[in-house]
Design a protein around this motif. Sequence first.
Motif, PDB file in Angstrom:
ATOM      1  N   GLY A   1       0.884  -1.132  -0.035  1.00  0.00           N
ATOM      2  CA  GLY A   1       0.279  -0.176  -0.127  1.00  0.00           C
ATOM      3  C   GLY A   1       0.695   1.245   0.103  1.00  0.00           C
ATOM      4  O   GLY A   1       1.910   1.327   0.814  1.00  0.00           O
ATOM      5  N   GLY A   2       0.423   2.091  -0.867  1.00  0.00           N
ATOM      6  CA  GLY A   2       1.156   3.744  -0.778  1.00  0.00           C
ATOM      7  C   GLY A   2       2.323   3.687  -1.612  1.00  0.00           C
ATOM      8  O   GLY A   2       2.842   4.715  -1.559  1.00  0.00           O
TER       9      GLY A   2
ATOM     10  N   ASP B   1      -9.934  -1.888  -3.423  1.00  0.00           N
ATOM     11  CA  ASP B   1     -10.409  -0.208  -3.348  1.00  0.00           C
ATOM     12  C   ASP B   1     -10.215   0.237  -4.509  1.00  0.00           C
ATOM     13  O   ASP B   1      -9.064   0.690  -4.924  1.00  0.00           O
TER      14      ASP B   1
ATOM     15  N   LEU C   1     -11.100   3.480  -5.456  1.00  0.00           N
ATOM     16  CA  LEU C   1     -11.254   4.932  -5.306  1.00  0.00           C
ATOM     17  C   LEU C   1      -9.803   5.627  -5.851  1.00  0.00           C
ATOM     18  O   LEU C   1      -9.569   6.527  -6.458  1.00  0.00           O
ATOM     19  N   GLY C   2      -8.796   4.995  -5.387  1.00  0.00           N
ATOM     20  CA  GLY C   2      -7.478   5.286  -6.092  1.00  0.00           C
ATOM     21  C   GLY C   2      -7.335   5.062  -7.573  1.00  0.00           C
ATOM     22  O   GLY C   2      -6.896   6.111  -8.220  1.00  0.00           O
TER      23      GLY C   2
ATOM     24  N   ASP D   1     -20.284 -13.821   1.129  1.00  0.00           N
ATOM     25  CA  ASP D   1     -20.471 -12.815   2.100  1.00  0.00           C
ATOM     26  C   ASP D   1     -19.456 -13.072   3.258  1.00  0.00           C
ATOM     27  O   ASP D   1     -18.950 -12.110   3.811  1.00  0.00           O
ATOM     28  N   THR D   2     -19.467 -14.302   3.683  1.00  0.00           N
ATOM     29  CA  THR D   2     -18.990 -14.451   4.895  1.00  0.00           C
ATOM     30  C   THR D   2     -17.654 -15.334   4.857  1.00  0.00           C
ATOM     31  O   THR D   2     -16.800 -15.200   5.591  1.00  0.00           O
ATOM     32  N   ALA D   3     -17.392 -15.930   3.608  1.00  0.00           N
ATOM     33  CA  ALA D   3     -16.207 -16.709   3.480  1.00  0.00           C
ATOM     34  C   ALA D   3     -15.231 -16.532   2.525  1.00  0.00           C
ATOM     35  O   ALA D   3     -15.567 -16.629   1.213  1.00  0.00           O
ATOM     36  N   PRO D   4     -14.461 -15.770   2.881  1.00  0.00           N
ATOM     37  CA  PRO D   4     -13.261 -15.129   2.018  1.00  0.00           C
ATOM     38  C   PRO D   4     -12.716 -16.151   0.888  1.00  0.00           C
ATOM     39  O   PRO D   4     -12.532 -15.457  -0.177  1.00  0.00           O
ATOM     40  N   GLY D   5     -12.585 -17.315   1.197  1.00  0.00           N
ATOM     41  CA  GLY D   5     -11.951 -18.266   0.351  1.00  0.00           C
ATOM     42  C   GLY D   5     -12.565 -18.370  -0.995  1.00  0.00           C
ATOM     43  O   GLY D   5     -11.807 -18.290  -1.997  1.00  0.00           O
ATOM     44  N   VAL D   6     -13.999 -18.349  -0.919  1.00  0.00           N
ATOM     45  CA  VAL D   6     -14.830 -18.476  -2.108  1.00  0.00           C
ATOM     46  C   VAL D   6     -14.726 -17.208  -2.863  1.00  0.00           C
ATOM     47  O   VAL D   6     -14.735 -17.048  -4.126  1.00  0.00           O
TER      48      VAL D   6
ATOM     49  N   SER E   1      -2.866 -15.001  -2.188  1.00  0.00           N
ATOM     50  CA  SER E   1      -3.649 -15.814  -2.043  1.00  0.00           C
ATOM     51  C   SER E   1      -4.974 -15.697  -2.918  1.00  0.00           C
ATOM     52  O   SER E   1      -5.505 -16.945  -3.193  1.00  0.00           O
TER      53      SER E   1
END
Lengths: 351, 286
Positions: B13-14, B42, B44-45, B105-110, B143
């Motif tokens: 980042g940055g 994100d 916006l950048g 929504d709940t499971a970042p792996g998917v 990941s």
Amino acid sequence: MKRTEVLLVAGAGGVGKTTLAAAAAVVSADAGVSTLVITVDPARRLGDALGIGGLGNRPVDVADRAQLWAAMLDVTASWEAIVTRHAEPEVARRLVANPYFRAIADRFPAAQAYAAGEQMADYVDSGAWDRVIVDTPPSVGGIDFVLAPGAMSELIGGRLLTWLTGAGIPGRRALYRITAKPMLRLADTVLGGPLLEDIAEFLLDLRTLYDGLSSRASEVERLLRNARTVLVTTASPTPLREVRRFLDELPAAALEPAAVIFNRALPASWGGATPPTDVDGIDRAAWTALHDNLVRWGAEARHEADTRRQFAAAYRVPVATVPLLTSPPTDLDGLAGLVDAAPDLARALLG
Amino acid sequence: MLDRRLLLVSGKGGVGKSAVTASIAIAAARTGRRVLALGMVDSLGLAAHLGLENLTPEPRRIAPGIHAAVIDRAQALDEYLRLQVRVPRGAPTRQLSRALNVLVDTAPGVREIISMGKPIYEAQQSRWDLVVVDAPPLGQLLSYLRAPATIHRLVSTGIVQNQAAAMRRFLTDARRCGLVLVTIPEELPIVETVESLGDLAEEPLIDLAVVAANRVLPELGVADEVVAALPDGPMRHTAELHATLEDHQRFWLDALGDATRLPYLFGLVTPAEVAAQLSAHWADQE
């Protein structure tokens, strides 16, 4: 038991948060307040200066400094730590062995931030220090750190599990088997494997953590709400956006920040500096190079000063400015000197 | 580099990831290519560097040759089921989508495999010559890139598995896909970049197209003794600062090794100006 003050030093990665947190800790300890600074990923020399360059995350008594302790947070094993802490041993074993858990364990930022919050709360609860200073993990902006306890409760008590298990019956598998499981099995047949069922089993086990975790999460959240928060940034757009995000979406879980610190500021006077017209003993080429260089850095300084002015006009939060140091302090005296060199800094950090 | 179909731009980042993403899009469009600039997490950048307030999920034409969009999760999931998994007709798509939606929504792996599916899908469409993606920081991106392999382990047969295998082939094909790794010549970003390069060498999830060292200062070109002899004042102070930072940068650039250098831009006001200036650099490279 004495009350422990908590100082949260938050902001985007790469703005000097870790250095300022360490500087605040040195000054605090030098004032006779027993202080623990918790940091995540210090540059090597800073870590060495604090004596936490190696492995292990127990607080160490910093050499040459009475009243100063430092600890490094280990955020890599965070999921496993949370699970081991809040689940029955058998459930914990099953959770950790779940293929799905293994796949996601190291990549859920809210879990890292939450684990850091829990560890911070443990140190605060121990009552061993008058002041605990936390340098928030670089992977999560300030706002996410403060929101992490809520996000964890939401994950474990959230609508997926309500849907799977039925409202108000946490951890009960029977209903899940009747309602959702056939659906998931059908979905898995289409997708070609037990993926969804694995995930569902995992989340059902996770749900058994809910009571313990959610009560601890609200304690962590309360601590964060009562903490003194300072936001660190530079005049660059990316970190500044993180600060604006914090202030614009000020989470219910947080107090208004005590200060915003603009780190690594160029002297504002460079913005209006006029080059000397004549310097003895310099050839034309060197003079032109030096002149261009002054113009470049002058433009940069002016741009920074404009940015700070616009920011201060838009928000009512106290602003402190820390001058750019060409070599960041790498020992404890250097850290203390950083605070001495910036008059508003001590007030911004420690009140 | 611009001949590949998909470029993922990543870095801590940055360091100027979004600026570099936008600059590559501008440079490629200038050569006549049809470009899609895609925001991943994100956005916006990236929007700011393209001179926009925000990005829409539907690709929108923002300049000659350039479309821009952001990956919208709900839409990406629908597209994933419809276009990529090719859920057979007659399958209960709505319920399936509901089940997956809640899980995503709940499971970042998917979520990861679905988010990666979108840029790969777009890169295979004939309407684009190049898709350039403002990707998350490298740790997180890895990941995402690992997701196909993860799915491979979790699911042994079936549609998702086939699709994951196709994603893996695409990502590791150096002719079609590449990683642009952005860093700046300072301690933490360089240490992290060098570690990431080691990880990538061990686990070749994607071909490295280029390492870009951003914000490299121009040479001062004045001897130290000359600077030291200057009268006290801003001219000497700016020269001393510049010389010190230049030394520091030189040390970390050496530690980094081979990299494309992008210049430090002084006093520029808008992100769009930054992107436009950096784009000239990619044109020189071709």
